[in-house]
Motif scaffolding. Structure first.
Motif, PDB file in Angstrom:
ATOM      1  N   ALA A 128       0.848  -1.192   0.000  1.00 21.97           N
ATOM      2  CA  ALA A 128       0.000   0.000   0.000  1.00 21.97           C
ATOM      3  C   ALA A 128       0.883   1.241   0.000  1.00 21.97           C
ATOM      4  CB  ALA A 128      -0.916   0.013   1.218  1.00 21.97           C
ATOM      5  N   HIS A 129       0.305   2.343  -0.460  1.00 19.33           N
ATOM      6  CA  HIS A 129       0.988   3.633  -0.435  1.00 19.33           C
ATOM      7  C   HIS A 129       0.037   4.646   0.183  1.00 19.33           C
ATOM      8  CE1 HIS A 129       3.514   6.884  -2.698  1.00 19.33           C
ATOM      9  NE2 HIS A 129       3.564   6.990  -1.376  1.00 19.33           N
ATOM     10  N   PRO A 130       0.103   4.806   1.504  1.00 18.75           N
ATOM     11  CA  PRO A 130      -0.820   5.739   2.168  1.00 18.75           C
ATOM     12  C   PRO A 130      -0.670   7.151   1.623  1.00 18.75           C
ATOM     13  CG  PRO A 130       0.320   4.361   3.767  1.00 18.75           C
ATOM     14  CD  PRO A 130       0.998   4.144   2.461  1.00 18.75           C
ATOM     15  N   SER A 131      -1.785   7.829   1.466  1.00 22.23           N
ATOM     16  CA  SER A 131      -1.758   9.197   0.935  1.00 22.23           C
ATOM     17  C   SER A 131      -1.119  10.183   1.908  1.00 22.23           C
ATOM     18  CB  SER A 131      -3.189   9.649   0.607  1.00 22.23           C
ATOM     19  OG  SER A 131      -4.015   9.582   1.770  1.00 22.23           O
ATOM     20  N   SER A 132      -1.125   9.857   3.183  1.00 19.63           N
ATOM     21  CA  SER A 132      -0.566  10.763   4.193  1.00 19.63           C
ATOM     22  C   SER A 132       0.923  10.560   4.427  1.00 19.63           C
ATOM     23  CB  SER A 132      -1.300  10.573   5.522  1.00 19.63           C
ATOM     24  OG  SER A 132      -1.171   9.223   5.971  1.00 19.63           O
ATOM     25  N   LEU A 148       5.608  -5.137   9.639  1.00 24.82           N
ATOM     26  CA  LEU A 148       5.312  -4.094   8.668  1.00 24.82           C
ATOM     27  C   LEU A 148       6.615  -3.432   8.220  1.00 24.82           C
ATOM     28  CD1 LEU A 148       2.910  -2.543   7.309  1.00 24.82           C
ATOM     29  CD2 LEU A 148       3.221  -0.829   9.092  1.00 24.82           C
ATOM     30  N   VAL A 149       6.796  -3.303   6.916  1.00 21.28           N
ATOM     31  CA  VAL A 149       7.993  -2.693   6.340  1.00 21.28           C
ATOM     32  C   VAL A 149       7.591  -1.379   5.683  1.00 21.28           C
ATOM     33  CG1 VAL A 149       9.895  -2.950   4.711  1.00 21.28           C
ATOM     34  CG2 VAL A 149       9.044  -4.943   5.956  1.00 21.28           C
ATOM     35  N   ARG A 150       8.327  -0.327   5.981  1.00 17.30           N
ATOM     36  CA  ARG A 150       8.110   0.978   5.359  1.00 17.30           C
ATOM     37  C   ARG A 150       9.350   1.345   4.565  1.00 17.30           C
ATOM     38  NH1 ARG A 150       5.881   5.567   8.864  1.00 17.30           N
ATOM     39  NH2 ARG A 150       4.694   5.965   6.958  1.00 17.30           N
ATOM     40  N   TYR A 151       9.113   1.779   3.304  1.00 16.40           N
ATOM     41  CA  TYR A 151      10.239   2.044   2.402  1.00 16.40           C
ATOM     42  C   TYR A 151       9.901   3.244   1.533  1.00 16.40           C
ATOM     43  CZ  TYR A 151      13.483   1.451  -1.500  1.00 16.40           C
ATOM     44  OH  TYR A 151      14.436   1.650  -2.471  1.00 16.40           O
ATOM     45  N   GLN A 152      10.846   4.196   1.480  1.00 16.10           N
ATOM     46  CA  GLN A 152      10.673   5.380   0.634  1.00 16.10           C
ATOM     47  C   GLN A 152      11.545   5.226  -0.600  1.00 16.10           C
ATOM     48  OE1 GLN A 152      11.260   9.094   2.642  1.00 16.10           O
ATOM     49  NE2 GLN A 152      10.851  10.347   0.844  1.00 16.10           N
ATOM     50  N   GLY A 153      10.927   5.083  -1.747  1.00 14.14           N
ATOM     51  CA  GLY A 153      11.647   4.901  -2.986  1.00 14.14           C
ATOM     52  C   GLY A 153      10.874   4.006  -3.930  1.00 14.14           C
ATOM     53  N   SER A 154      11.504   3.704  -5.058  1.00 16.11           N
ATOM     54  CA  SER A 154      10.875   2.851  -6.062  1.00 16.11           C
ATOM     55  C   SER A 154      11.182   1.400  -5.757  1.00 16.11           C
ATOM     56  CB  SER A 154      11.387   3.215  -7.460  1.00 16.11           C
ATOM     57  OG  SER A 154      11.091   4.570  -7.764  1.00 16.11           O
ATOM     58  N   LEU A 155      10.165   0.566  -5.789  1.00 18.85           N
ATOM     59  CA  LEU A 155      10.353  -0.867  -5.557  1.00 18.85           C
ATOM     60  C   LEU A 155      10.930  -1.523  -6.802  1.00 18.85           C
ATOM     61  CD1 LEU A 155       6.997  -1.641  -3.705  1.00 18.85           C
ATOM     62  CD2 LEU A 155       9.275  -1.481  -2.699  1.00 18.85           C
ATOM     63  N   PRO A 156      11.735  -2.583  -6.646  1.00 14.28           N
ATOM     64  CA  PRO A 156      12.320  -3.266  -7.804  1.00 14.28           C
ATOM     65  C   PRO A 156      11.247  -3.852  -8.721  1.00 14.28           C
ATOM     66  CG  PRO A 156      13.388  -3.932  -5.763  1.00 14.28           C
ATOM     67  CD  PRO A 156      12.181  -3.149  -5.370  1.00 14.28           C
TER      68      PRO A 156
END
Length: 241
Positions: A128-132, A148-156
């Motif tokens: 998911a990509h939360p809007s907030s 839960l994993v949080r990652y800022q960037g483009s996924l492979p």
């Protein structure tokens, strides 16, 4: 004229004679006094001869031995301290492959050692990509524990739900601010109930569990077998006698 010159010369001679009588010449010093003083010095030195200093060889050897021991001790201490610093720095830079179960357990035991390479399966329906929040989120599971994993960037490009993935980063505790940014997907409820999440700095996607690190693949296979055995036990109990 001649008479005047004679009188002038005579008066000069009289003056010189008077000066000679008034200031007699000083006597020439002799070497007698010097000789007496030298003899007096020699006689004094003979009366009080200087005694030669005796050298304590044992004390000198002990002093050298003590100095050598201090040198060895300081050298050994410096080398030991350097080795300890190198090992600590090397250990801090080591990143271990762990499952979500191991990561949470290790974080609870020592929150300061929170850097891991997390391996597991991406839970289906959890991406998911939360809007907030500018960060993507998904759940990695080892079939027993979800995190839960949080990652800022483009996924492979090879990143897929239901496939294996390796993420590198840090285990961090949930804060109120982070919880407000999470998605409300029901599939992530189990992961959100844990007191911590995984902040990923890098995501490596694999095709399936065959490309997973050996220790992670073995843990997932073990959990899978345990779940299957549990289901069989439940089914056996459910069958009528």
């Amino acid at each position: 004229m001649a008479t005047r010159l004679f009188l002038h010369l005579r008066s000069n001679n009289i003056l010189l004679r008077n000066l000679r009588f008034n200031y007699p010449p000083q006597p020439i010093p002799t070497t007698t006094n010097t000789t007496h003083s030298l003899l007096r010095c020699f006689s004094t030195s003979r009366r009080n001869p200087t005694k030669p200093k005796t050298i304590d060889i044992g004390a000198r050897a002990r002093q050298l031995q003590t100095r050598r021991l201090w040198t060895y001790s300081l050298t050994f201490s410096c080398i030991a301290g350097f080795v300890v610093l190198v090992l600590n720095n090397f250990q801090d830079q080591l990143v271990f492959y762990v499952t979500p179960t191991d990561a949470i357990q290790k974080y609870r035991e020592n929150p300061t050692k929170n850097k891991f390479r997390l391996g597991g399966l991406v839970l289906e329906g959890s991406v998911a990509h939360p809007s907030s929040s500018p960060e993507m989120e998904f759940v990695v599971t080892d079939l027993v524990t979800d995190i839960l994993v949080r990652y800022q960037g483009s996924l492979p490009d090879l990143f897929r739900e239901g496939h294996s993935a390796i993420v590198e980063g840090f285990v961090k505790p949930f804060t109120e601010e982070v919880r407000k940014e999470l998605s409300t997907k029901g599939v992530s409820d189990k992961a959100r109930s844990v007191e911590c999440y995984f902040s990923a700095s890098e995501v490596l996607a694999k095709h399936d569990e065959k490309y997973m690190p050996k220790e992670v693949a073995e843990a997932i296979e073990k959990n899978k077998k345990m779940i299957e055995d549990g289901l069989e036990e439940v089914q056996d109990k459910a069958q009528p006698a």
